[in-house]
Design a protein around this motif. Sequence first.
Motif, PDB file in Angstrom:
ATOM      1  N   ILE A  15       2.457  16.351  16.505  1.00 56.71           N
ATOM      2  CA  ILE A  15       1.397  16.012  15.590  1.00 56.71           C
ATOM      3  C   ILE A  15       0.520  17.385  15.193  1.00 56.71           C
ATOM      4  CG2 ILE A  15      -0.701  14.705  15.087  1.00 56.71           C
ATOM      5  CD1 ILE A  15       0.572  12.167  16.225  1.00 56.71           C
ATOM      6  N   ILE A  16       0.409  18.242  16.396  1.00 60.93           N
ATOM      7  CA  ILE A  16      -0.682  19.038  16.284  1.00 60.93           C
ATOM      8  C   ILE A  16      -0.615  20.194  15.056  1.00 60.93           C
ATOM      9  CG2 ILE A  16      -1.341  21.183  17.562  1.00 60.93           C
ATOM     10  CD1 ILE A  16      -1.135  19.565  20.268  1.00 60.93           C
ATOM     11  N   PRO A  17       0.780  20.712  15.066  1.00 62.27           N
ATOM     12  CA  PRO A  17       0.659  21.735  13.976  1.00 62.27           C
ATOM     13  C   PRO A  17       0.250  21.528  12.499  1.00 62.27           C
ATOM     14  CG  PRO A  17       3.028  21.688  15.198  1.00 62.27           C
ATOM     15  CD  PRO A  17       2.030  20.461  15.804  1.00 62.27           C
ATOM     16  N   GLY A  18       0.947  20.355  12.159  1.00 62.64           N
ATOM     17  CA  GLY A  18       0.414  19.782  10.813  1.00 62.64           C
ATOM     18  C   GLY A  18      -0.905  19.313  10.872  1.00 62.64           C
ATOM     19  N   ILE A  58     -13.528  17.888  -2.117  1.00 60.70           N
ATOM     20  CA  ILE A  58     -12.493  16.719  -2.161  1.00 60.70           C
ATOM     21  C   ILE A  58     -11.575  16.806  -3.057  1.00 60.70           C
ATOM     22  CG2 ILE A  58     -12.317  14.270  -3.049  1.00 60.70           C
ATOM     23  CD1 ILE A  58     -13.725  14.439  -0.394  1.00 60.70           C
ATOM     24  N   LEU A  59     -11.802  17.486  -4.302  1.00 58.31           N
ATOM     25  CA  LEU A  59     -10.540  17.641  -5.368  1.00 58.31           C
ATOM     26  C   LEU A  59      -9.889  19.041  -4.799  1.00 58.31           C
ATOM     27  CD1 LEU A  59     -12.143  17.041  -8.824  1.00 58.31           C
ATOM     28  CD2 LEU A  59     -10.682  15.868  -7.696  1.00 58.31           C
ATOM     29  N   LEU A  60     -10.673  19.983  -4.243  1.00 58.07           N
ATOM     30  CA  LEU A  60     -10.022  21.315  -3.748  1.00 58.07           C
ATOM     31  C   LEU A  60      -8.790  20.767  -2.559  1.00 58.07           C
ATOM     32  CD1 LEU A  60     -12.737  23.795  -3.438  1.00 58.07           C
ATOM     33  CD2 LEU A  60     -10.861  23.555  -5.247  1.00 58.07           C
ATOM     34  N   SER A  61      -9.479  19.753  -1.719  1.00 61.40           N
ATOM     35  CA  SER A  61      -8.477  19.423  -0.410  1.00 61.40           C
ATOM     36  C   SER A  61      -6.939  18.641  -1.399  1.00 61.40           C
ATOM     37  CB  SER A  61      -9.193  18.328   0.223  1.00 61.40           C
ATOM     38  OG  SER A  61     -10.139  18.926   0.553  1.00 61.40           O
ATOM     39  N   ILE A  62      -7.209  18.044  -2.411  1.00 59.55           N
ATOM     40  CA  ILE A  62      -5.981  17.337  -2.867  1.00 59.55           C
ATOM     41  C   ILE A  62      -5.101  18.523  -3.483  1.00 59.55           C
ATOM     42  CG2 ILE A  62      -5.176  15.934  -4.701  1.00 59.55           C
ATOM     43  CD1 ILE A  62      -7.693  14.107  -4.146  1.00 59.55           C
ATOM     44  N   ILE A  63      -5.868  19.448  -4.377  1.00 56.86           N
ATOM     45  CA  ILE A  63      -5.085  20.527  -4.863  1.00 56.86           C
ATOM     46  C   ILE A  63      -4.446  21.504  -3.842  1.00 56.86           C
ATOM     47  CG2 ILE A  63      -5.251  22.563  -6.326  1.00 56.86           C
ATOM     48  CD1 ILE A  63      -7.650  21.122  -7.396  1.00 56.86           C
ATOM     49  N   ALA A  64      -5.152  21.612  -2.833  1.00 56.72           N
ATOM     50  CA  ALA A  64      -4.436  22.294  -1.803  1.00 56.72           C
ATOM     51  C   ALA A  64      -3.258  21.430  -0.978  1.00 56.72           C
ATOM     52  CB  ALA A  64      -5.343  22.648  -0.621  1.00 56.72           C
ATOM     53  N   GLY A  65      -3.417  20.420  -0.974  1.00 59.21           N
ATOM     54  CA  GLY A  65      -2.079  19.645  -0.389  1.00 59.21           C
ATOM     55  C   GLY A  65      -0.980  19.780  -1.321  1.00 59.21           C
ATOM     56  N   MET A  66      -1.358  19.377  -2.598  1.00 59.96           N
ATOM     57  CA  MET A  66      -0.334  19.508  -3.734  1.00 59.96           C
ATOM     58  C   MET A  66       0.375  20.921  -3.533  1.00 59.96           C
ATOM     59  SD  MET A  66      -2.406  17.579  -6.730  1.00 59.96           S
ATOM     60  CE  MET A  66      -1.255  17.927  -8.042  1.00 59.96           C
ATOM     61  N   LEU A  67      -0.413  21.694  -3.456  1.00 58.96           N
ATOM     62  CA  LEU A  67       0.272  23.339  -3.501  1.00 58.96           C
ATOM     63  C   LEU A  67       1.172  23.504  -2.285  1.00 58.96           C
ATOM     64  CD1 LEU A  67      -2.844  25.381  -4.794  1.00 58.96           C
ATOM     65  CD2 LEU A  67      -0.677  24.830  -5.991  1.00 58.96           C
ATOM     66  N   PHE A  68       0.572  22.937  -1.065  1.00 66.77           N
ATOM     67  CA  PHE A  68       1.459  23.076   0.200  1.00 66.77           C
ATOM     68  C   PHE A  68       2.770  22.380  -0.148  1.00 66.77           C
ATOM     69  CE2 PHE A  68      -2.326  22.997   3.176  1.00 66.77           C
ATOM     70  CZ  PHE A  68      -2.458  24.346   3.238  1.00 66.77           C
ATOM     71  N   ARG A  69       2.933  21.037  -0.953  1.00 63.10           N
ATOM     72  CA  ARG A  69       4.076  20.690  -0.900  1.00 63.10           C
ATOM     73  C   ARG A  69       4.926  21.153  -1.893  1.00 63.10           C
ATOM     74  NH1 ARG A  69       5.644  15.032  -0.172  1.00 63.10           N
ATOM     75  NH2 ARG A  69       7.801  14.717  -0.953  1.00 63.10           N
ATOM     76  N   ASN A  70       4.454  21.468  -3.130  1.00 58.23           N
ATOM     77  CA  ASN A  70       5.132  21.753  -4.029  1.00 58.23           C
ATOM     78  C   ASN A  70       5.640  23.159  -4.393  1.00 58.23           C
ATOM     79  OD1 ASN A  70       5.561  19.206  -6.027  1.00 58.23           O
ATOM     80  ND2 ASN A  70       3.588  19.126  -5.013  1.00 58.23           N
ATOM     81  N   VAL A  71       4.631  24.105  -3.651  1.00 62.15           N
ATOM     82  CA  VAL A  71       4.834  25.630  -3.870  1.00 62.15           C
ATOM     83  C   VAL A  71       5.107  26.306  -2.520  1.00 62.15           C
ATOM     84  CG1 VAL A  71       3.703  27.796  -4.228  1.00 62.15           C
ATOM     85  CG2 VAL A  71       3.193  25.337  -5.675  1.00 62.15           C
ATOM     86  N   PRO A  78       7.881  20.556   5.736  1.00 59.27           N
ATOM     87  CA  PRO A  78       8.748  20.718   6.626  1.00 59.27           C
ATOM     88  C   PRO A  78       8.779  20.054   8.167  1.00 59.27           C
ATOM     89  CG  PRO A  78       6.908  22.367   6.664  1.00 59.27           C
ATOM     90  CD  PRO A  78       6.755  21.356   5.519  1.00 59.27           C
ATOM     91  N   ALA A  79       9.744  20.117   8.872  1.00 65.77           N
ATOM     92  CA  ALA A  79       9.832  19.269  10.055  1.00 65.77           C
ATOM     93  C   ALA A  79       8.767  19.611  10.940  1.00 65.77           C
ATOM     94  CB  ALA A  79      11.178  19.646  10.743  1.00 65.77           C
ATOM     95  N   TRP A  80       8.262  20.760  11.209  1.00 67.20           N
ATOM     96  CA  TRP A  80       7.081  21.218  12.283  1.00 67.20           C
ATOM     97  C   TRP A  80       5.883  20.565  11.742  1.00 67.20           C
ATOM     98  CZ3 TRP A  80       2.813  23.656  10.120  1.00 67.20           C
ATOM     99  CH2 TRP A  80       3.204  24.575   9.005  1.00 67.20           C
ATOM    100  N   ALA A  81       5.751  20.187  10.372  1.00 73.67           N
ATOM    101  CA  ALA A  81       4.357  19.580  10.022  1.00 73.67           C
ATOM    102  C   ALA A  81       4.542  18.443   9.625  1.00 73.67           C
ATOM    103  CB  ALA A  81       4.033  20.488   8.677  1.00 73.67           C
ATOM    104  N   GLY A 325      -3.767  15.850   3.137  1.00 77.84           N
ATOM    105  CA  GLY A 325      -2.463  15.142   3.437  1.00 77.84           C
ATOM    106  C   GLY A 325      -1.989  14.359   2.455  1.00 77.84           C
ATOM    107  N   GLN A 326      -3.076  13.504   1.735  1.00 75.70           N
ATOM    108  CA  GLN A 326      -2.517  12.904   0.424  1.00 75.70           C
ATOM    109  C   GLN A 326      -2.009  13.589  -0.671  1.00 75.70           C
ATOM    110  OE1 GLN A 326      -4.527   9.181  -1.000  1.00 75.70           O
ATOM    111  NE2 GLN A 326      -5.012  10.517  -3.046  1.00 75.70           N
ATOM    112  N   GLY A 327      -2.551  14.994  -0.765  1.00 76.68           N
ATOM    113  CA  GLY A 327      -2.125  15.881  -1.809  1.00 76.68           C
ATOM    114  C   GLY A 327      -0.727  16.408  -1.416  1.00 76.68           C
ATOM    115  N   ALA A 328      -0.448  16.295  -0.085  1.00 78.32           N
ATOM    116  CA  ALA A 328       0.889  16.928   0.291  1.00 78.32           C
ATOM    117  C   ALA A 328       1.846  15.692  -0.092  1.00 78.32           C
ATOM    118  CB  ALA A 328       0.879  17.353   1.508  1.00 78.32           C
ATOM    119  N   TYR A 329       1.618  14.550  -0.204  1.00 76.24           N
ATOM    120  CA  TYR A 329       2.698  13.763  -0.774  1.00 76.24           C
ATOM    121  C   TYR A 329       2.762  13.480  -2.043  1.00 76.24           C
ATOM    122  CZ  TYR A 329       3.236  12.458   4.194  1.00 76.24           C
ATOM    123  OH  TYR A 329       3.645  12.607   5.492  1.00 76.24           O
ATOM    124  N   ILE A 330       2.254  14.522  -2.986  1.00 78.31           N
ATOM    125  CA  ILE A 330       2.337  14.279  -4.500  1.00 78.31           C
ATOM    126  C   ILE A 330       3.193  15.300  -4.578  1.00 78.31           C
ATOM    127  CG2 ILE A 330       1.243  14.551  -6.477  1.00 78.31           C
ATOM    128  CD1 ILE A 330      -1.234  13.738  -5.378  1.00 78.31           C
TER     129      ILE A 330
END
Length: 371
Positions: A15-18, A58-71, A78-81, A325-330
Amino acid sequence: MIMEDKGLLGKIVAIIPGLVLMIGTLAVLRMYAVPWLNGITLFGVKGWPVKVLSLNYILLSIIAGMLFRNVLFGGKIPAWADAGFRTTRLFIKTGVIMLGSLYTLQSLLKLGISAALLIMAFVFGTVFLIMWLSKIWKVDRSVAAVMAAACGVCGVSAAVAAAPGVRARPVDLALAIATILGFGIVTMFISPFIGKALNLSDLQYGAWVGTGILNSGQVLATCLAFNPVIAPGTAVAYGEVWNVVRVISIPFVVFAITVWYWKGEGEAEHISLKEILISKFPIFVLGFFGMTALSSLGMLGAEGSETLHLLRDCMQWIFGIGLVGQGAYIDFREIKAAGGKPLRLGLTAGTVKYVLALIVIMLFMPKVGAF
Protein backbone atom coordinates in the motif's frame (compact mmCIF):
# COMPACT_ATOMS: atom_id res chain seq x y z
CA MET A 1 2.56 -11.49 -7.06
CA ILE A 2 -0.91 -12.28 -5.81
CA MET A 3 -1.98 -9.94 -3.03
CA GLU A 4 -3.47 -12.67 -0.85
CA ASP A 5 -0.14 -14.54 -0.70
CA LYS A 6 1.77 -11.62 0.80
CA GLY A 7 0.44 -11.80 4.34
CA LEU A 8 -0.57 -8.79 6.42
CA LEU A 9 2.87 -7.18 6.43
CA GLY A 10 3.22 -7.65 2.69
CA LYS A 11 -0.17 -6.04 2.08
CA ILE A 12 0.77 -3.05 4.22
CA VAL A 13 4.07 -2.64 2.38
CA ALA A 14 2.28 -2.87 -0.99
CA ILE A 15 0.00 0.00 0.00
CA ILE A 16 2.84 2.39 0.86
CA PRO A 17 4.03 3.57 -2.62
CA GLY A 18 0.61 4.59 -3.91
CA LEU A 19 -0.39 6.05 -0.55
CA VAL A 20 2.80 8.11 -0.35
CA LEU A 21 2.10 9.46 -3.83
CA MET A 22 -1.44 10.51 -2.85
CA ILE A 23 -0.30 12.12 0.42
CA GLY A 24 2.65 13.84 -1.26
CA THR A 25 0.39 15.18 -4.00
CA LEU A 26 -2.04 16.65 -1.51
CA ALA A 27 0.82 18.16 0.54
CA VAL A 28 2.22 19.91 -2.54
CA LEU A 29 -1.23 21.19 -3.50
CA ARG A 30 -2.10 22.51 -0.03
CA MET A 31 1.30 23.92 0.89
CA TYR A 32 2.44 25.33 -2.44
CA ALA A 33 -0.15 25.27 -5.25
CA VAL A 34 -3.10 26.80 -3.39
CA PRO A 35 -1.03 29.61 -1.73
CA TRP A 36 0.44 30.41 -5.16
CA LEU A 37 -3.04 30.55 -6.73
CA ASN A 38 -4.28 32.72 -3.84
CA GLY A 39 -1.52 35.19 -4.65
CA ILE A 40 -2.55 35.61 -8.29
CA THR A 41 -4.49 38.81 -9.04
CA LEU A 42 -6.70 38.91 -12.13
CA PHE A 43 -9.37 41.48 -13.04
CA GLY A 44 -8.62 43.26 -9.79
CA VAL A 45 -9.40 40.23 -7.64
CA LYS A 46 -6.62 38.71 -5.57
CA GLY A 47 -6.83 34.93 -5.56
CA TRP A 48 -9.06 34.94 -8.66
CA PRO A 49 -8.34 31.27 -9.61
CA VAL A 50 -9.53 30.12 -6.17
CA LYS A 51 -12.34 32.62 -5.54
CA VAL A 52 -13.82 32.58 -9.05
CA LEU A 53 -12.77 29.23 -10.53
CA SER A 54 -12.95 27.43 -7.15
CA LEU A 55 -9.52 25.89 -7.80
CA ASN A 56 -8.98 25.04 -4.14
CA TYR A 57 -7.17 21.91 -2.94
CA ILE A 58 -10.31 19.77 -3.39
CA LEU A 59 -10.73 20.30 -7.13
CA LEU A 60 -6.97 20.34 -7.62
CA SER A 61 -6.76 16.95 -5.88
CA ILE A 62 -9.24 15.43 -8.30
CA ILE A 63 -7.54 17.03 -11.31
CA ALA A 64 -4.18 15.71 -10.13
CA GLY A 65 -5.59 12.20 -9.82
CA MET A 66 -7.10 12.41 -13.30
CA LEU A 67 -3.75 13.51 -14.74
CA PHE A 68 -2.01 10.62 -12.98
CA ARG A 69 -4.38 8.07 -14.51
CA ASN A 70 -4.81 9.44 -18.00
CA VAL A 71 -1.47 11.15 -18.68
CA LEU A 72 1.33 10.00 -16.38
CA PHE A 73 0.13 6.39 -16.05
CA GLY A 74 -1.06 6.09 -19.65
CA GLY A 75 -4.64 5.13 -18.76
CA LYS A 76 -3.97 2.47 -16.13
CA ILE A 77 -2.80 2.68 -12.54
CA PRO A 78 0.53 0.78 -12.41
CA ALA A 79 0.94 -2.29 -10.20
CA TRP A 80 3.32 -0.53 -7.80
CA ALA A 81 0.67 2.12 -6.99
CA ASP A 82 -2.50 0.03 -7.32
CA ALA A 83 -2.78 -1.19 -3.72
CA GLY A 84 -2.27 2.32 -2.36
CA PHE A 85 -4.82 3.89 -4.67
CA ARG A 86 -7.35 1.22 -3.72
CA THR A 87 -7.48 2.77 -0.23
CA THR A 88 -9.37 5.69 -1.81
CA ARG A 89 -12.81 4.52 -0.71
CA LEU A 90 -11.52 3.92 2.81
CA PHE A 91 -10.41 7.53 3.06
CA ILE A 92 -13.69 8.85 1.65
CA LYS A 93 -15.78 6.70 4.01
CA THR A 94 -13.57 7.62 6.98
CA GLY A 95 -14.06 11.28 6.16
CA VAL A 96 -17.83 10.85 5.95
CA ILE A 97 -17.81 9.15 9.37
CA MET A 98 -15.83 12.09 10.81
CA LEU A 99 -18.32 14.52 9.26
CA GLY A 100 -20.80 13.25 11.85
CA SER A 101 -18.96 15.50 14.31
CA LEU A 102 -20.48 18.55 12.57
CA TYR A 103 -23.99 17.71 13.74
CA THR A 104 -26.06 17.02 16.81
CA LEU A 105 -28.93 14.53 16.79
CA GLN A 106 -31.36 17.34 17.52
CA SER A 107 -30.34 19.41 14.49
CA LEU A 108 -30.02 16.32 12.29
CA LEU A 109 -33.55 15.20 13.09
CA LYS A 110 -34.89 18.68 12.51
CA LEU A 111 -33.29 18.91 9.09
CA GLY A 112 -33.56 15.21 8.30
CA ILE A 113 -37.35 15.20 7.87
CA SER A 114 -37.32 17.68 5.01
CA ALA A 115 -34.15 16.12 3.62
CA ALA A 116 -35.68 12.63 3.67
CA LEU A 117 -38.86 13.73 1.88
CA LEU A 118 -36.93 15.62 -0.78
CA ILE A 119 -34.32 12.91 -1.32
CA MET A 120 -36.82 10.03 -1.48
CA ALA A 121 -38.92 11.91 -4.03
CA PHE A 122 -35.91 12.51 -6.26
CA VAL A 123 -34.36 9.06 -5.72
CA PHE A 124 -37.42 7.04 -6.65
CA GLY A 125 -38.59 9.62 -9.19
CA THR A 126 -35.28 9.21 -11.06
CA VAL A 127 -35.48 5.41 -10.86
CA PHE A 128 -39.01 5.39 -12.30
CA LEU A 129 -38.01 7.88 -15.02
CA ILE A 130 -35.18 5.60 -16.17
CA MET A 131 -37.41 2.53 -16.10
CA TRP A 132 -39.97 4.37 -18.23
CA LEU A 133 -37.40 5.76 -20.70
CA SER A 134 -35.68 2.37 -21.01
CA LYS A 135 -38.95 0.84 -22.16
CA ILE A 136 -39.53 3.58 -24.74
CA TRP A 137 -35.94 3.50 -26.04
CA LYS A 138 -35.71 -0.31 -25.78
CA VAL A 139 -32.62 -0.28 -23.55
CA ASP A 140 -31.48 -3.63 -22.15
CA ARG A 141 -32.99 -4.16 -18.67
CA SER A 142 -29.63 -4.90 -17.03
CA VAL A 143 -28.20 -1.63 -18.34
CA ALA A 144 -31.34 0.25 -17.29
CA ALA A 145 -31.26 -1.33 -13.83
CA VAL A 146 -27.67 -0.34 -12.97
CA MET A 147 -28.21 3.10 -14.56
CA ALA A 148 -31.32 3.61 -12.41
CA ALA A 149 -29.36 2.77 -9.27
CA ALA A 150 -26.44 4.98 -10.31
CA CYS A 151 -28.53 8.02 -11.23
CA GLY A 152 -31.22 7.55 -8.60
CA VAL A 153 -29.06 7.07 -5.52
CA CYS A 154 -25.34 7.84 -5.35
CA GLY A 155 -23.46 6.81 -8.44
CA VAL A 156 -20.80 4.13 -8.35
CA SER A 157 -21.70 2.55 -5.00
CA ALA A 158 -25.34 2.07 -5.91
CA ALA A 159 -24.51 0.77 -9.39
CA VAL A 160 -22.10 -1.79 -7.94
CA ALA A 161 -24.68 -2.78 -5.31
CA ALA A 162 -27.40 -3.31 -7.91
CA ALA A 163 -25.32 -5.15 -10.53
CA PRO A 164 -25.30 -8.68 -9.01
CA GLY A 165 -29.06 -8.80 -8.50
CA VAL A 166 -29.83 -7.91 -12.12
CA ARG A 167 -27.08 -10.04 -13.70
CA ALA A 168 -25.39 -6.99 -15.17
CA ARG A 169 -22.37 -7.70 -17.36
CA PRO A 170 -19.09 -5.92 -16.61
CA VAL A 171 -19.65 -3.76 -19.68
CA ASP A 172 -23.10 -2.73 -18.39
CA LEU A 173 -21.61 -1.64 -15.10
CA ALA A 174 -18.73 0.13 -16.86
CA LEU A 175 -21.15 2.07 -19.07
CA ALA A 176 -23.23 3.16 -16.08
CA ILE A 177 -20.19 4.20 -14.07
CA ALA A 178 -18.56 6.02 -16.99
CA THR A 179 -21.80 7.87 -17.73
CA ILE A 180 -22.44 9.08 -14.20
CA LEU A 181 -18.78 9.98 -13.67
CA GLY A 182 -18.73 11.94 -16.92
CA PHE A 183 -21.93 13.76 -16.01
CA GLY A 184 -20.63 14.25 -12.48
CA ILE A 185 -17.38 15.80 -13.67
CA VAL A 186 -19.30 18.45 -15.61
CA THR A 187 -21.72 19.22 -12.76
CA MET A 188 -18.90 19.15 -10.22
CA PHE A 189 -17.11 21.98 -12.02
CA ILE A 190 -20.10 24.11 -13.06
CA SER A 191 -22.12 23.86 -9.83
CA PRO A 192 -19.99 26.29 -7.76
CA PHE A 193 -20.31 28.91 -10.53
CA ILE A 194 -24.08 28.43 -10.74
CA GLY A 195 -24.45 28.52 -6.97
CA LYS A 196 -22.51 31.77 -6.66
CA ALA A 197 -24.22 33.36 -9.69
CA LEU A 198 -27.65 32.63 -8.16
CA ASN A 199 -26.45 33.77 -4.72
CA LEU A 200 -27.43 30.47 -3.11
CA SER A 201 -26.79 30.12 0.61
CA ASP A 202 -24.73 27.22 1.95
CA LEU A 203 -27.95 25.45 2.94
CA GLN A 204 -29.55 25.87 -0.49
CA TYR A 205 -26.37 24.90 -2.32
CA GLY A 206 -25.74 21.84 -0.13
CA ALA A 207 -29.34 20.67 -0.49
CA TRP A 208 -29.23 21.17 -4.27
CA VAL A 209 -26.02 19.30 -5.02
CA GLY A 210 -26.77 16.70 -2.33
CA THR A 211 -29.91 15.95 -4.30
CA GLY A 212 -28.93 16.62 -7.90
CA ILE A 213 -25.32 15.40 -8.30
CA LEU A 214 -25.13 11.68 -8.95
CA ASN A 215 -21.97 10.56 -7.15
CA SER A 216 -21.28 10.83 -3.40
CA GLY A 217 -17.64 11.80 -3.79
CA GLN A 218 -18.57 14.51 -6.27
CA VAL A 219 -21.17 15.93 -3.86
CA LEU A 220 -18.38 16.29 -1.32
CA ALA A 221 -16.00 17.85 -3.84
CA THR A 222 -18.42 20.42 -5.22
CA CYS A 223 -19.58 21.44 -1.72
CA LEU A 224 -16.00 22.08 -0.68
CA ALA A 225 -15.36 23.88 -3.97
CA PHE A 226 -18.26 26.22 -3.21
CA ASN A 227 -17.07 26.75 0.36
CA PRO A 228 -13.89 24.93 1.50
CA VAL A 229 -14.65 25.54 5.19
CA ILE A 230 -15.63 22.41 7.15
CA ALA A 231 -17.91 23.52 9.98
CA PRO A 232 -21.58 23.48 10.97
CA GLY A 233 -23.67 25.65 8.67
CA THR A 234 -21.38 25.26 5.64
CA ALA A 235 -22.20 23.73 2.26
CA VAL A 236 -20.44 20.45 3.02
CA ALA A 237 -22.33 20.10 6.31
CA TYR A 238 -25.68 20.42 4.56
CA GLY A 239 -24.70 18.55 1.40
CA GLU A 240 -23.52 15.50 3.30
CA VAL A 241 -26.72 15.32 5.39
CA TRP A 242 -28.71 15.13 2.16
CA ASN A 243 -26.19 12.68 0.73
CA VAL A 244 -26.28 10.42 3.80
CA VAL A 245 -30.08 10.27 3.61
CA ARG A 246 -29.69 9.28 -0.05
CA VAL A 247 -27.06 6.63 0.72
CA ILE A 248 -29.31 5.08 3.36
CA SER A 249 -31.86 4.39 0.62
CA ILE A 250 -29.45 2.07 -1.26
CA PRO A 251 -30.84 -1.26 0.04
CA PHE A 252 -34.43 -0.21 -0.61
CA VAL A 253 -33.68 1.03 -4.12
CA VAL A 254 -31.61 -2.07 -4.92
CA PHE A 255 -34.49 -4.26 -3.77
CA ALA A 256 -37.04 -2.34 -5.88
CA ILE A 257 -34.81 -2.42 -8.97
CA THR A 258 -34.07 -6.13 -8.54
CA VAL A 259 -37.78 -6.96 -8.27
CA TRP A 260 -38.46 -4.84 -11.38
CA TYR A 261 -35.71 -6.61 -13.30
CA TRP A 262 -36.81 -10.14 -12.46
CA LYS A 263 -40.48 -9.37 -13.03
CA GLY A 264 -39.62 -8.17 -16.51
CA GLU A 265 -37.40 -11.14 -17.23
CA GLY A 266 -40.19 -13.48 -16.26
CA GLU A 267 -37.87 -15.65 -14.17
CA ALA A 268 -38.96 -16.89 -10.77
CA GLU A 269 -36.32 -16.28 -8.14
CA HIS A 270 -36.86 -15.72 -4.43
CA ILE A 271 -35.19 -12.52 -3.23
CA SER A 272 -35.22 -11.86 0.49
CA LEU A 273 -35.69 -8.24 1.55
CA LYS A 274 -33.82 -9.04 4.77
CA GLU A 275 -30.84 -10.36 2.78
CA ILE A 276 -30.76 -7.25 0.58
CA LEU A 277 -30.88 -4.94 3.60
CA ILE A 278 -28.10 -6.79 5.40
CA SER A 279 -25.78 -7.19 2.43
CA LYS A 280 -26.26 -3.75 0.87
CA PHE A 281 -26.58 -1.41 3.85
CA PRO A 282 -23.60 0.99 3.92
CA ILE A 283 -22.03 0.27 7.32
CA PHE A 284 -20.02 3.51 7.32
CA VAL A 285 -23.30 5.42 7.73
CA LEU A 286 -23.58 3.88 11.20
CA GLY A 287 -20.18 5.41 11.99
CA PHE A 288 -21.50 8.80 10.84
CA PHE A 289 -24.39 8.56 13.28
CA GLY A 290 -22.03 7.32 15.99
CA MET A 291 -19.92 10.48 15.64
CA THR A 292 -23.11 12.55 15.66
CA ALA A 293 -24.13 10.87 18.93
CA LEU A 294 -20.75 11.73 20.47
CA SER A 295 -21.13 15.32 19.28
CA SER A 296 -24.65 15.48 20.74
CA LEU A 297 -23.35 14.35 24.12
CA GLY A 298 -20.61 16.98 24.05
CA MET A 299 -17.87 14.35 24.08
CA LEU A 300 -15.99 15.95 21.18
CA GLY A 301 -15.77 19.36 22.83
CA ALA A 302 -17.64 22.60 22.34
CA GLU A 303 -17.78 24.40 19.01
CA GLY A 304 -14.47 26.22 18.49
CA SER A 305 -12.54 23.88 20.78
CA GLU A 306 -9.03 22.68 19.96
CA THR A 307 -10.32 19.11 19.66
CA LEU A 308 -12.86 19.99 16.97
CA HIS A 309 -10.32 22.19 15.19
CA LEU A 310 -7.87 19.29 15.02
CA LEU A 311 -10.61 16.88 13.93
CA ARG A 312 -11.65 19.13 11.05
CA ASP A 313 -8.09 19.68 9.93
CA CYS A 314 -7.68 15.89 9.84
CA MET A 315 -10.88 15.67 7.80
CA GLN A 316 -9.47 18.01 5.18
CA TRP A 317 -6.38 15.84 4.79
CA ILE A 318 -8.37 12.59 4.73
CA PHE A 319 -10.83 13.89 2.13
CA GLY A 320 -8.03 15.40 0.05
CA ILE A 321 -6.07 12.13 -0.05
CA GLY A 322 -9.21 10.21 -0.97
CA LEU A 323 -10.09 12.65 -3.74
CA VAL A 324 -6.64 12.35 -5.33
CA GLY A 325 -7.39 8.63 -5.52
CA GLN A 326 -10.90 9.20 -6.82
CA GLY A 327 -9.54 11.32 -9.64
CA ALA A 328 -7.18 8.48 -10.54
CA TYR A 329 -10.16 6.19 -11.15
CA ILE A 330 -11.66 8.52 -13.74
CA ASP A 331 -10.63 6.99 -17.07
CA PHE A 332 -11.24 9.24 -20.08
CA ARG A 333 -11.54 6.18 -22.32
CA GLU A 334 -14.41 4.77 -20.25
CA ILE A 335 -16.23 8.07 -20.43
CA LYS A 336 -15.72 8.17 -24.20
CA ALA A 337 -17.03 4.61 -24.45
CA ALA A 338 -20.27 5.52 -22.68
CA GLY A 339 -22.20 6.25 -25.84
CA GLY A 340 -25.49 5.41 -27.53
CA LYS A 341 -28.66 4.62 -25.63
CA PRO A 342 -27.05 4.11 -22.18
CA LEU A 343 -25.44 7.53 -22.43
CA ARG A 344 -28.68 9.17 -23.54
CA LEU A 345 -30.58 7.40 -20.77
CA GLY A 346 -28.19 8.43 -18.00
CA LEU A 347 -27.65 12.00 -19.18
CA THR A 348 -31.38 12.61 -19.63
CA ALA A 349 -32.23 11.36 -16.15
CA GLY A 350 -29.24 13.10 -14.59
CA THR A 351 -30.03 16.44 -16.23
CA VAL A 352 -33.71 16.31 -15.25
CA LYS A 353 -32.75 15.52 -11.65
CA TYR A 354 -30.05 18.21 -11.52
CA VAL A 355 -32.19 21.02 -12.99
CA LEU A 356 -35.42 20.09 -11.20
CA ALA A 357 -33.60 19.89 -7.85
CA LEU A 358 -32.26 23.43 -8.36
CA ILE A 359 -35.73 24.75 -9.17
CA VAL A 360 -37.32 23.07 -6.14
CA ILE A 361 -34.55 24.27 -3.81
CA MET A 362 -34.81 27.87 -5.03
CA LEU A 363 -38.59 27.88 -4.69
CA PHE A 364 -39.04 26.13 -1.37
CA MET A 365 -35.75 26.01 0.57
CA PRO A 366 -35.01 28.88 2.99
CA LYS A 367 -31.57 30.47 2.95
CA VAL A 368 -30.96 29.79 6.63
CA GLY A 369 -30.95 26.26 8.06
CA ALA A 370 -31.10 24.39 11.33
CA PHE A 371 -27.40 24.30 12.12
